[in-house]
Design a protein around this motif. Structure first.
Motif, mmCIF file in Angstrom:
data_model
loop_
_atom_site.group_PDB
_atom_site.id
_atom_site.type_symbol
_atom_site.label_atom_id
_atom_site.label_comp_id
_atom_site.label_asym_id
_atom_site.label_seq_id
_atom_site.Cartn_x
_atom_site.Cartn_y
_atom_site.Cartn_z
ATOM 1 N N UNK A 197 0.853 -1.185 0.000
ATOM 2 C CA UNK A 197 0.000 0.000 0.000
ATOM 3 C C UNK A 197 0.891 1.238 0.000
ATOM 4 N N UNK A 198 0.445 2.287 -0.660
ATOM 5 C CA UNK A 198 1.154 3.559 -0.646
ATOM 6 C C UNK A 198 0.270 4.595 0.042
ATOM 7 N N UNK A 199 0.801 5.185 1.111
ATOM 8 C CA UNK A 199 0.146 6.284 1.802
ATOM 9 C C UNK A 199 0.968 7.543 1.574
ATOM 10 N N UNK A 200 0.289 8.673 1.436
ATOM 11 C CA UNK A 200 0.967 9.946 1.206
ATOM 12 C C UNK A 200 0.825 10.850 2.419
ATOM 13 N N UNK A 201 1.948 11.395 2.842
ATOM 14 C CA UNK A 201 1.962 12.342 3.954
ATOM 15 C C UNK A 201 2.416 13.697 3.440
ATOM 16 N N UNK A 202 1.514 14.675 3.524
ATOM 17 C CA UNK A 202 1.838 16.013 3.040
ATOM 18 C C UNK A 202 2.378 16.888 4.161
ATOM 19 N N UNK A 203 1.744 16.817 5.329
ATOM 20 C CA UNK A 203 2.173 17.630 6.469
ATOM 21 C C UNK A 203 2.547 16.733 7.641
ATOM 22 N N UNK A 204 1.659 16.621 8.618
ATOM 23 C CA UNK A 204 1.939 15.836 9.812
ATOM 24 C C UNK A 204 1.673 14.359 9.569
ATOM 25 N N UNK A 205 2.332 13.459 10.326
ATOM 26 C CA UNK A 205 2.104 12.023 10.137
ATOM 27 C C UNK A 205 0.645 11.611 10.258
ATOM 28 N N UNK A 206 -0.086 12.239 11.206
ATOM 29 C CA UNK A 206 -1.486 11.848 11.390
ATOM 30 C C UNK A 206 -2.369 12.246 10.209
ATOM 31 N N UNK A 207 -1.843 13.081 9.297
ATOM 32 C CA UNK A 207 -2.604 13.495 8.119
ATOM 33 C C UNK A 207 -2.403 12.558 6.932
#
Length: 415
Positions: A197-207
């Motif tokens: 799976x690919x998850x994208x984090x733009x700002x904070x990890x929880x986002x």
């Protein structure tokens, strides 16, 4: 001893006593930057030698070895050194399975036989309990060990879910600019080829948000307790699922849960212990410092139809007072699973209540620790000032080949 007075390690180290009994010492070392030394003790990923009553900490050296080392830092009572060459190898030294050992910085105990790794970690736990907490356990339980993760030696940080699901590994990619169409195509191809799976984090990890594949799920299971735990890759979870299952079973066994018991789970996270405890008891209250983790725990309780048996709320447990504990009410059993900082405020609050003859203290506490030093400190407080006995301890080899020491301790109040 040989003709030069240097003791030799005669047998593989497999027990705590052998770590001490098989190691000698030799102070015939010169004062040059590069020196020969005999190793007389070991602690995780470094060993010790002695030179004119000064302790020399030598990284990657092992007990019973004669080595060539180079001092890199000098203090009044100790020095730190790097291993240059092994002149006489220990019988517990083994060939590291990873070609990047010593380069990437991870899995720093690969050069040590697995049984010896376990013995060393248990010795570190016992040493910390005595030297920091001035306590000794009535029973040293067999360590919880296993090598399902170690065989692969993962060094990239990722989240691992139930292997029966497709795309059970999740990678979080931090991006500093919007993805181009080519970026998106290449990421999707990478996910399909491995598969992850690919998850994208733009700002904070929880986002972080799931990017691809859109319907991918991430969870782990606790079959013994009929619990399925959905989680996000930024949630704190135990990546070694087989050892996690054994650890939960051991903790619940030590607590000796009855169907009528009320249980308090401190530093509960997403409910790793809370939900299995709820299967065995009347009710469980989980307290966690992070509201986002409390929300995840509430979701997991509902997902497993345990929301009628569980209650969760957020509280900074590093600022726990005796008044807080009294307000929580009486519980039959406690489980404490703090981060590396430990749970000293909680232990201190229990001491104050014990001295005030508060009647609601738990009969048994299981303390899960990822730092033997803070575990020792907190156990010392509970034993010397809160009326508890350190009934049993052991290590949990959650991260084989690393210097990380996970521990479990049972504390009981005399009846």
């Amino acid at each position: 001893m040989d003709a030069k007075g240097v003791a030799r390690l005669s047998a593989p180290i497999t027990t705590i006593d052998q770590l001490d009994d098989n190691c000698g010492s030799d102070d015939a070392m010169t004062a040059f930057d590069t020196e020969n030394g005999f190793i007389d003790d070991v602690s995780l990923d470094q060993a010790t030698s002695h030179n004119h009553k000064k302790v020399i900490f030598i990284r990657d050296a092992l007990p019973g070895e004669t080595v060539l080392y180079q001092t890199v830092r000098r203090k009044k009572n100790f020095a730190e050194a790097n291993l240059i060459q092994v002149l006489k190898a220990s019988s517990i030294r083994t060939q590291p399975p990873c070609p990047y050992f010593g380069v990437c910085g991870g899995c720093s105990m690969q050069h040590i036989d697995h049984q010896a790794q376990v013995a060393i970690k248990l010795k570190v736990l016992e040493d910390n309990l005595w030297h920091i907490g001035r306590v000794k356990a009535a029973q040293i339980m067999p360590p919880i060990v296993g090598l399902p993760i170690a065989a692969q030696i993962p060094q990239i940080e990722f989240a691992v879910g139930d292997r029966s699901l497709p795309h059970y590994i999740a990678l979080v990619v931090r991006i500093l600019a919007p993805l181009t169409m080519d970026d998106e195509t290449r990421l999707k191809q990478f996910a399909d080829n491995h598969p992850v799976q690919i998850w994208l984090q733009i700002k904070n990890p929880e986002d972080a948000q799931l990017f691809y594949p859109p319907a991918a799920k991430l969870c782990y299971t606790l079959p013994e307790f009929s619990v399925t735990m959905p989680f996000k890759p930024i949630d704190f979870t135990q990546v070694n699922h087989p050892i996690n299952r054994v650890m939960i079973r051991k903790a619940i066994t030590l607590l000796d849960i009855a169907p009528s018991h009320r249980v308090l789970d401190l530093f509960c996270g997403i409910g790793n212990f809370t939900l299995p405890l709820a299967r065995k008891s009347h009710a469980v209250v989980g307290i966690e410092g992070s509201q986002s983790l409390v929300d995840r725990a509430l979701d997991n309780a509902k997902f497993n139809q345990l929301d009628d048996h569980t209650t969760f709320f957020a509280k900074n447990l590093f600022e726990t007072s005796a008044e807080d504990v009294a307000q929580w009410g009486a519980f039959d059993r406690w489980l404490i699973d703090p981060p590396r900082e430990g749970a000293y405020a909680v232990a201190k609050a229990l001491s104050i209540l014990h001295q005030a003859r508060f009647q609601g203290l738990p009969e048994k506490i299981v303390y899960i620790s990822c730092n033997p030093a803070t575990l020792a400190r907190d156990c010392g407080e509970l034993v010397h000032h809160a009326g508890y006995q350190l009934t049993a301890v052991s290590t949990i080899n959650m991260f084989p080949h690393t210097s990380h020491v996970e521990s479990i301790a049972l504390l009981t109040r005399p009846t």
